[in-house]
Motif scaffolding. Structure first.
Motif, mmCIF file in Angstrom:
data_model
loop_
_atom_site.group_PDB
_atom_site.id
_atom_site.type_symbol
_atom_site.label_atom_id
_atom_site.label_comp_id
_atom_site.label_asym_id
_atom_site.label_seq_id
_atom_site.Cartn_x
_atom_site.Cartn_y
_atom_site.Cartn_z
ATOM 1 N N SER A 174 0.858 -1.177 0.000
ATOM 2 C CA SER A 174 0.000 0.000 0.000
ATOM 3 C C SER A 174 0.901 1.236 0.000
ATOM 4 N N PRO A 175 0.366 2.397 -0.379
ATOM 5 C CA PRO A 175 1.222 3.588 -0.464
ATOM 6 C C PRO A 175 1.817 3.939 0.901
ATOM 7 N N PHE A 176 3.085 4.340 0.903
ATOM 8 C CA PHE A 176 3.689 4.818 2.159
ATOM 9 C C PHE A 176 4.801 5.811 1.835
ATOM 10 N N THR A 177 5.262 6.520 2.835
ATOM 11 C CA THR A 177 6.314 7.515 2.626
ATOM 12 C C THR A 177 7.493 7.229 3.529
ATOM 13 N N ILE A 178 8.698 7.318 2.944
ATOM 14 C CA ILE A 178 9.915 7.269 3.761
ATOM 15 C C ILE A 178 10.547 8.650 3.625
ATOM 16 N N GLY A 179 10.454 9.474 4.678
ATOM 17 C CA GLY A 179 10.986 10.841 4.611
ATOM 18 C C GLY A 179 10.358 11.598 3.463
ATOM 19 N N PRO A 180 11.182 12.101 2.565
ATOM 20 C CA PRO A 180 10.629 12.886 1.451
ATOM 21 C C PRO A 180 10.100 11.984 0.328
ATOM 22 N N LEU A 181 10.430 10.692 0.402
ATOM 23 C CA LEU A 181 10.078 9.790 -0.689
ATOM 24 C C LEU A 181 8.629 9.316 -0.563
#
Lengths: 356, 256
Positions: free
Chosen positions: A290-297
C-alpha cells in the motif's frame, strides 16, 4: 530407554499442540485462523516437494497441477447441488456430478487419490527424463492440467471457477493432515525404500547397478507426494471457498520450490519452519504494497512488491546460504536435550515438536 | 557350462564400433582380467553385460539365461554386481547405509509395512543392517561404518564400492579398474584383497585393468582387447609376449 523418553516427549508435544489448536480455533479471529490454516497447507506442499526433490532428487515442477486436481475434486464433491447449479449458469454441470455431496473426510481422501493417480500418470512418461528435462516436462503437464480446467466447462465451470465451496477446513483438519503427512513421509524416508530413494538422488547409475529399480522408486515418491499435494489442494479449496484455474498458475509451484530451498533440501523440519515463516511474513509484509512515505520519498502502492522481496530473499539464500535454514538436519529430542545440557540457556523448540 | 557367456557382442555408437564381435565365456570360480589400452572398449563390454547399454547385436547369457537387453537392476537381481571406474558412492548416506542399499533388492516387505514399521519389516531391516555390518567387518571396514563415505581415504572408498557390490549377493563380480589411481604397493595389496574375496564369497570375477603388471600375478587368464576386438587370450606369459599385445601397447616399430 531413550526411545521411550522420546515417545513420551513426542506425545506430550502433540497434546500441547492439540491444546494450542483448540485454543486458537476458539479464540483467534478468522484472519489469523486463515493464516494458520495456510501455514499447514504450505507445510504439506513443501514437505511433499522435499520428498520428490530433496530425497529422491527428481526436479519436478508439477505441484500446482496436482494441487489443482485435489482442489477441484474436493470442491465438486463437497458443494451442495443448489450451489453447483448456481455456479454453472453458462452450461450445466454433467449429470452424475450435479447431485453428489459427500462429507469432508472422504472428499479429502478422494482428492488425494485422484491427484495421486494423475501424478502417477504424469510421472509414467516423464520419469524417463532427468534433471532439467524432467522439470520442463512436469511443468508442461501442470499447465496442461490448468488448461483442461479452463476448457472442461461442464465439469470445472471453466475460467469462472467455483464459488461457495463449503468452508470445512479448520485448524484440526489442516494441521491434522500436515502432521499425518510429515509422519508418513518421515517414516517412509527412514525405511529401506527411503534409502533407495536417497541412493537414486546421489547416483542413479550406481543405484540401478545395485539393483534399485529407478522407475518403481521414483513412481513411489511421486504417488505419495501427489496424494498429499491433492489433500492440501482440497484443504485450500475448502478454506478459501473460491477457486479458479488462476489459483494454480506456475507461481504456486515457484513458491513451493522457494520455501523448500529456503528450509533446506532434505530436511522436513526445515520445510515446516520455512512454510510457516513464509506464510506469516507474506501477510506481515502486506503494508508494503500500500502507499507509504519514507521521509521525502512518496512510494505509491505497488501490487506484487512482496513477491519482489520474496525473490530477493530466495536469491540471497541461493547465493550465500545454499544449505537453507536447516540443511539436511532434522529436529530431534536428543538434539534439543543436548542443547540444554551444554548450556542451561532456555531455547524454544523450533516448531510445535511435530517431528520425531 | 559356463556361468557367463558372451556371444559375438557388438556395440556401435553411430559410426563408431566400440565393441566388435566380442565372444568369451567365464567358468564359475574363475578370476579373469580384461586388459587393453585406453579406449579399447573394456568398460563398454562391462556396460553391455550389466545392461547399461543394449548391444547392437550379439547375446549375453548368464547362468543359462539370456539376459541381453535387460534392465540393470534386474541383471543385478539375478546375480551380477559391478563397481565403477570413477567411484560412485552415495554421498548422502553413511558407509553402512551405502552397503545396506545393496541389500534392498532382496527386501520382501512392501512399502506399506515398511512405512508403518510393522514387525515383518522391522525384522528384515535389522537383519539387513546386521548383515551389512558383518560384511564390513569381514572386509576390515567396520570401524568406518558410521562415517560419511566422502571422508574415507581413496583406497577405502574403492573397498567400500566392492563391499557395496558384494551386499547384493552376486555370483559374478565385475570390477572396473579397481586399482586406478593407486600406487604400485596399494594396487598389489588390492589384488590380494580381490583373491581373498574370490575365495571367501565363492565368486567369479572379471576385472578390467590397463596396467598389465598389476594383474599378471593373480589372474590365470587374461583377455587382451584393442579397438573392441580380442587380440589375444591366454596365460599371463602368453599375453606378455604376444606380438599384437605389444603392438597395441607400444605401437609398431617402424624403421623404414
Amino acid at each position: 530407554m531413550k526411545k521411550r523418553r522420546n515417545l513420551i516427549l513426542t506425545l506430550a508435544a502433540l497434546i500441547l499442540f492439540g491444546g494450542f489448536l483448540y485454543y486458537a480455533q476458539h479464540t483467534f479471529n478468522p484472519y489469523i485462523l486463515r493464516i494458520l490454516n495456510l501455514c499447514a497447507v504450505f507445510t504439506i506442499f513443501a514437505v511433499t516437494f522435499n520428498l520428490i526433490f530433496g530425497y529422491t532428487g527428481q526436479f519436478s515442477l508439477g505441484h500446482a497441477g496436482f494441487a489443482a486436481v485435489g482442489a477441484y475434486v474436493a470442491a465438486l464433491l463437497t458443494m451442495s447441488a443448489a450451489q453447483k447449479s448456481a455456479n454453472f449458469f453458462l452450461k450445466p454441470i454433467i449429470s452424475p456430478l450435479a447431485n453428489v455431496e459427500i462429507p469432508f473426510l472422504p472428499a479429502l481422501l478422494l482428492a488425494g487419490l485422484f491427484a495421486s493417480v494423475v501424478g502417477s500418470l504424469v510421472a509414467w512418461p516423464a520419469l524417463r527424463l532427468r534433471g532439467d528435462y524432467l522439470a520442463i516436462a512436469t511443468l508442461g503437464f501442470s499447465e496442461i492440467i490448468r488448461i483442461l480446467l479452463v476448457n472442461l466447462q461442464p465439469i470445472t465451470n471453466g475460467a469462472l471457477g467455483l464459488k461457495g465451496i463449503p468452508s470445512y477446513t479448520n485448524l484440526y483438519w489442516s494441521w491434522g493432515a500436515a502432521l499425518v503427512c510429515i509422519f508418513i513421509i518421515k517414516s517412509l524416508i527412514n525405511t529401506s525404500y527411503g534409502r533407495a530413494m536417497s541412493a537414486i538422488r546421489d547416483d542413479e547409475v550406481a543405484a540401478e547397478a545395485l539393483g534399485v529399480s529407478l522407475f518403481k522408486h521414483k513412481m513411489m515418491a511421486f504417488a505419495v507426494s501427489a496424494f498429499f499435494v491433492g489433500v492440501a489442494g482440497a484443504l485450500m479449496a475448502n478454506l478459501i471457498s473460491t477457486i479458479d484455474p488462476k489459483v494454480f498458475l506456475f507461481f504456486l509451484t515457484y513458491q513451493i520450490v522457494g520455501i523448500t530451498v529456503m528450509g533446506g533440501m532434505g530436511s522436513l523440519t526445515g520445510s515446516t519452519i520455512a512454510a510457516i515463516l513464509y506464510t506469516v511474513f507474506l501477510e506481515a509484509l502486506r503494508p508494503i504494497e500500500s502507499p507509504f512515505t519514507i521521509g521525502p520519498l512518496n512510494i505509491p502502492g505497488i501490487p506484487g512488491m512482496r513477491m519482489v522481496l520474496f525473490s530477493i530473499l530466495l536469491l540471497t539464500v541461493i547465493l550465500f546460504y545454499r544449505r537453507g535454514l536447516m540443511g539436511t538436519n532434522e529436529f530431534s529430542w536428543d538434539w534439543l536435550i543436548g542443547l540444554f545440557h551444554r548450556k542451561d540457556t532456555a531455547l524454544a523448540a523450533p516448531t510445535g515438536g511435530a517431528e520425531k | 557350462m559356463s556361468l557367463l557367456k558372451l556371444d559375438s557382442l557388438t556395440k556401435q555408437f553411430g559410426g563408431l564400433t566400440a565393441v566388435k564381435e566380442f565372444s568369451t565365456g567365464l567358468e564359475a570360480g574363475e578370476l579373469c582380467a580384461l586388459i587393453g589400452p585406453n579406449g579399447s572398449g573394456k568398460t563398454t563390454i562391462f556396460n553391455l553385460i550389466t545392461g547399461i547399454y543394449t548391444p547392437t547385436s550379439g547375446t549375453v547369457t548368464f547362468n543359462g539365461q539370456d539376459i541381453t537387453g535387460w534392465r540393470p537392476d534386474r541383471i543385478t537381481a539375478c546375480g551380477i554386481a559391478r563397481t565403477f571406474q570413477n567411484i560412485r558412492l552415495f554421498k548422502g548416506l553413511n558407509v553402512l547405509e551405502n552397503v545396506v542399499v545393496g541389500k534392498h533388492l532382496r527386501l520382501k516387505s512392501d512399502p506399506f509395512s515398511a512405512t508403518f514399521h510393522l514387525p515383518n519389516y522391522r525384522r528384515e531391516d535389522e537383519a539387513m543392517f546386521a548383515e551389512g555390518l558383518e560384511l564390513l567387518d569381514s572386509l576390515g571396514l567396520s570401524r568406518l561404518a558410521y562415517e560419511a563415505p566422502t571422508s574415507l581415504p581413496y583406497g577405502e572408498q574403492r573397498k567400500l564400492e566392492i563391499a557395496r557390490a558384494l551386499a547384493t549377493d552376486p555370483k559374478l563380480l565385475l570390477l572396473d579398474e579397481p586399482a586406478a589411481g593407486m600406487s604400485p604397493t596399494d594396487s598389489e595389496e588390492l589384488m590380494v584383497f580381490i583373491t581373498h574375496i574370490l575365495k571367501t564369497y565363492k565368486l567369479t570375477i572379471l576385472l578390467i585393468e590397463h596396467q598389465m603388471r598389476v594383474v599378471m600375478g593373480i589372474c590365470p587368464r587374461i583377455i587382451a582387447i584393442d579397438h573392441g576386438e580380442t587380440i589375444a587370450e591366454g596365460t599371463p606369459e602368453y599375453i606378455q609376449n604376444h606380438p599384437k599385445v605389444i603392438e597395441a601397447y607400444l605401437g609398431v616399430a617402424d624403421y623404414a
